[in-house]
Design a protein around this motif. Structure first.
Motif, PDB file in Angstrom:
ATOM      1  N   ASN A 142      50.434  37.988  37.349  1.00 41.66           N
ATOM      2  CA  ASN A 142      51.008  36.661  37.119  1.00 41.66           C
ATOM      3  C   ASN A 142      50.680  36.214  35.693  1.00 41.66           C
ATOM      4  O   ASN A 142      49.534  35.904  35.375  1.00 41.66           O
ATOM      5  CB  ASN A 142      50.443  35.663  38.136  1.00 41.66           C
ATOM      6  N   LYS A 143      51.674  36.161  34.840  1.00 43.73           N
ATOM      7  CA  LYS A 143      51.472  35.804  33.436  1.00 43.73           C
ATOM      8  C   LYS A 143      51.046  34.349  33.252  1.00 43.73           C
ATOM      9  O   LYS A 143      50.573  33.965  32.180  1.00 43.73           O
ATOM     10  CB  LYS A 143      52.750  36.058  32.635  1.00 43.73           C
ATOM     11  N   ASN A 144      51.234  33.534  34.277  1.00 43.76           N
ATOM     12  CA  ASN A 144      50.883  32.117  34.183  1.00 43.76           C
ATOM     13  C   ASN A 144      49.459  31.827  34.645  1.00 43.76           C
ATOM     14  O   ASN A 144      49.061  30.671  34.724  1.00 43.76           O
ATOM     15  CB  ASN A 144      51.869  31.291  35.014  1.00 43.76           C
ATOM     16  N   LEU A 145      48.708  32.871  34.960  1.00 41.76           N
ATOM     17  CA  LEU A 145      47.321  32.726  35.369  1.00 41.76           C
ATOM     18  C   LEU A 145      46.431  33.575  34.472  1.00 41.76           C
ATOM     19  O   LEU A 145      46.815  34.680  34.071  1.00 41.76           O
ATOM     20  CB  LEU A 145      47.123  33.203  36.813  1.00 41.76           C
ATOM     21  N   ALA A 146      45.244  33.061  34.165  1.00 37.48           N
ATOM     22  CA  ALA A 146      44.239  33.866  33.473  1.00 37.48           C
ATOM     23  C   ALA A 146      43.433  34.584  34.555  1.00 37.48           C
ATOM     24  O   ALA A 146      42.688  33.948  35.303  1.00 37.48           O
ATOM     25  CB  ALA A 146      43.333  32.988  32.623  1.00 37.48           C
ATOM     26  N   THR A 147      43.616  35.893  34.669  1.00 37.49           N
ATOM     27  CA  THR A 147      42.925  36.673  35.697  1.00 37.49           C
ATOM     28  C   THR A 147      42.312  37.918  35.067  1.00 37.49           C
ATOM     29  O   THR A 147      42.682  38.317  33.969  1.00 37.49           O
ATOM     30  CB  THR A 147      43.897  37.104  36.812  1.00 37.49           C
ATOM     31  N   PHE A 148      41.400  38.525  35.792  1.00 37.62           N
ATOM     32  CA  PHE A 148      40.826  39.778  35.316  1.00 37.62           C
ATOM     33  C   PHE A 148      40.314  40.579  36.509  1.00 37.62           C
ATOM     34  O   PHE A 148      39.900  40.015  37.523  1.00 37.62           O
ATOM     35  CB  PHE A 148      39.690  39.523  34.315  1.00 37.62           C
ATOM     36  N   PRO A 149      40.350  41.916  36.419  1.00 41.34           N
ATOM     37  CA  PRO A 149      39.865  42.762  37.513  1.00 41.34           C
ATOM     38  C   PRO A 149      38.352  42.830  37.519  1.00 41.34           C
ATOM     39  O   PRO A 149      37.703  42.678  36.486  1.00 41.34           O
ATOM     40  CB  PRO A 149      40.484  44.125  37.190  1.00 41.34           C
ATOM     41  N   SER A 150      37.793  43.060  38.682  1.00 40.24           N
ATOM     42  CA  SER A 150      36.348  43.165  38.822  1.00 40.24           C
ATOM     43  C   SER A 150      36.039  44.132  39.955  1.00 40.24           C
ATOM     44  O   SER A 150      36.927  44.586  40.682  1.00 40.24           O
ATOM     45  CB  SER A 150      35.742  41.785  39.093  1.00 40.24           C
ATOM     46  N   LYS A 151      34.765  44.444  40.114  1.00 36.41           N
ATOM     47  CA  LYS A 151      34.354  45.356  41.173  1.00 36.41           C
ATOM     48  C   LYS A 151      32.925  45.016  41.590  1.00 36.41           C
ATOM     49  O   LYS A 151      32.072  44.745  40.759  1.00 36.41           O
ATOM     50  CB  LYS A 151      34.428  46.802  40.685  1.00 36.41           C
ATOM     51  N   SER A 152      32.687  45.052  42.903  1.00 33.07           N
ATOM     52  CA  SER A 152      31.349  44.922  43.459  1.00 33.07           C
ATOM     53  C   SER A 152      31.146  46.101  44.394  1.00 33.07           C
ATOM     54  O   SER A 152      31.840  46.222  45.401  1.00 33.07           O
ATOM     55  CB  SER A 152      31.200  43.603  44.217  1.00 33.07           C
ATOM     56  N   SER A 153      30.204  46.982  44.040  1.00 30.16           N
ATOM     57  CA  SER A 153      30.069  48.259  44.730  1.00 30.16           C
ATOM     58  C   SER A 153      31.412  48.990  44.599  1.00 30.16           C
ATOM     59  O   SER A 153      31.917  49.141  43.511  1.00 30.16           O
ATOM     60  CB  SER A 153      29.645  48.063  46.185  1.00 30.16           C
ATOM     61  N   ALA A 154      32.002  49.395  45.720  1.00 35.59           N
ATOM     62  CA  ALA A 154      33.292  50.098  45.661  1.00 35.59           C
ATOM     63  C   ALA A 154      34.474  49.166  45.913  1.00 35.59           C
ATOM     64  O   ALA A 154      35.618  49.603  45.929  1.00 35.59           O
ATOM     65  CB  ALA A 154      33.310  51.241  46.679  1.00 35.59           C
ATOM     66  N   TRP A 155      34.189  47.879  46.106  1.00 37.81           N
ATOM     67  CA  TRP A 155      35.251  46.916  46.430  1.00 37.81           C
ATOM     68  C   TRP A 155      35.862  46.376  45.144  1.00 37.81           C
ATOM     69  O   TRP A 155      35.203  45.687  44.373  1.00 37.81           O
ATOM     70  CB  TRP A 155      34.678  45.775  47.266  1.00 37.81           C
ATOM     71  N   GLU A 156      37.135  46.673  44.905  1.00 35.36           N
ATOM     72  CA  GLU A 156      37.850  46.183  43.729  1.00 35.36           C
ATOM     73  C   GLU A 156      38.518  44.862  44.062  1.00 35.36           C
ATOM     74  O   GLU A 156      39.077  44.692  45.139  1.00 35.36           O
ATOM     75  CB  GLU A 156      38.887  47.215  43.279  1.00 35.36           C
ATOM     76  N   MET A 157      38.456  43.945  43.125  1.00 34.12           N
ATOM     77  CA  MET A 157      38.998  42.615  43.376  1.00 34.12           C
ATOM     78  C   MET A 157      39.471  41.992  42.066  1.00 34.12           C
ATOM     79  O   MET A 157      39.399  42.602  41.000  1.00 34.12           O
ATOM     80  CB  MET A 157      37.960  41.733  44.052  1.00 34.12           C
TER      81      MET A 157
END
Length: 263
Positions: free
Chosen positions: A67-82
């Motif tokens: 979504n270009k109208n949101l400031a977002t970024f990928p992250s990870k905790s253990s093997a869980w990607e979010m």
């Protein structure tokens, strides 16, 4: 170290988040649950649907990230990607979770020995928040791995935009859905004991008749996103790959994050 805001007052903090950001979050969640997930499910010929929640979260996070109208970024905790969202004006870090999953983490926090990632973020960014009459304890829950909190939060924020000036608080968007429909959605602010300090109900942002599709940015596939890279695996290697993709490969704290969205 990432700069943290030092706020010693507790006004209605969620009021500072603009309606435009809240609307885009709702559009992304509703678009993923009511459009993307059913369309993707229709493209595959499955006779069973074990761990359908994993596939559903992939669609939700992809929609948010593109979504270009949101400031977002990928992250990870253990093997869980979010994926996290970020409000540059207020410095709010925003996570996403099912209502059912949050209720489980909240209820089990007193007996948990190790931190979930929302515990680490609440302790880091929401330490000064409190409720008038604590439901659980007057004191913050202490975990066995408290000494790891700085490193853990830093790892969660690795992909945060370098132009982000500061983070002030950690908020969560909690939602409930059933049969490919969003039933409820709200944004909450919690203290380190996961007690809700403030909330904003967002049901009015849902579009039940006409659902605009958020303009998406095509994702460039990197080698890390395509680990196969046209290599042909032998049968034993294929079996190892399948085992590695099974939810049991995750640490216990994230197994329940695979909960199906229709529960």
């Amino acid at each position: 170290m990432f700069p943290f805001a030092n706020l010693n007052h507790q006004p209605s903090l969620l009021d500072g988040i603009g309606d435009g950001i809240l609307q885009q979050i709702c559009l992304s969640l509703q678009g993923a649950i009511e459009i993307d997930i059913p369309q993707s499910r229709a493209k595959v010929d499955w006779d069973v649907h074990n761990q359908d929640g994993t596939f559903a979260w992939n669609e939700i996070y992809t929609r948010l990230l593109r979504n270009k109208n949101l400031a977002t970024f990928p992250s990870k905790s253990s093997a869980w990607e979010m994926v996290f969202a970020y409000d540059k004006r207020t410095g709010f870090l925003i996570g996403f979770m099912k209502e059912k999953r949050f209720a489980e983490l909240q209820a089990k926090q007193p007996s948990r020995r190790r931190m979930h990632y929302i515990d680490a973020l609440a302790k880091t960014f929401n330490a000064e928040l409190s409720v008038a009459e604590p439901q659980l304890s007057w004191f913050d829950k202490q975990f066995e791995d408290e000494e790891e909190i700085g490193e853990r939060v830093a790892n969660l924020l690795q992909e945060l935009d370098s132009d982000a000036e500061y983070l002030s608080h950690f908020a969560m968007v909690l939602f409930d859905s059933r049969s490919d429909e969003v039933l409820s959605i709200r944004m909450v602010l919690v203290n380190p004991n996961l007690e809700i300090v403030a909330q904003t109900k967002l049901n009015s942002q849902l579009h039940h008749e006409v659902l605009p599709i958020v303009e998406m940015v095509p994702a460039a596939q990197t080698p890390a996103q395509n680990p196969g890279r046209n290599l042909h695996l032998k049968s034993k290697a294929q079996q190892r790959k399948k085992r590695n993709l099974h939810p049991k490969s995750l640490k216990e704290e994230h197994v329940d994050d695979f909960d199906t969205l229709s529960d």
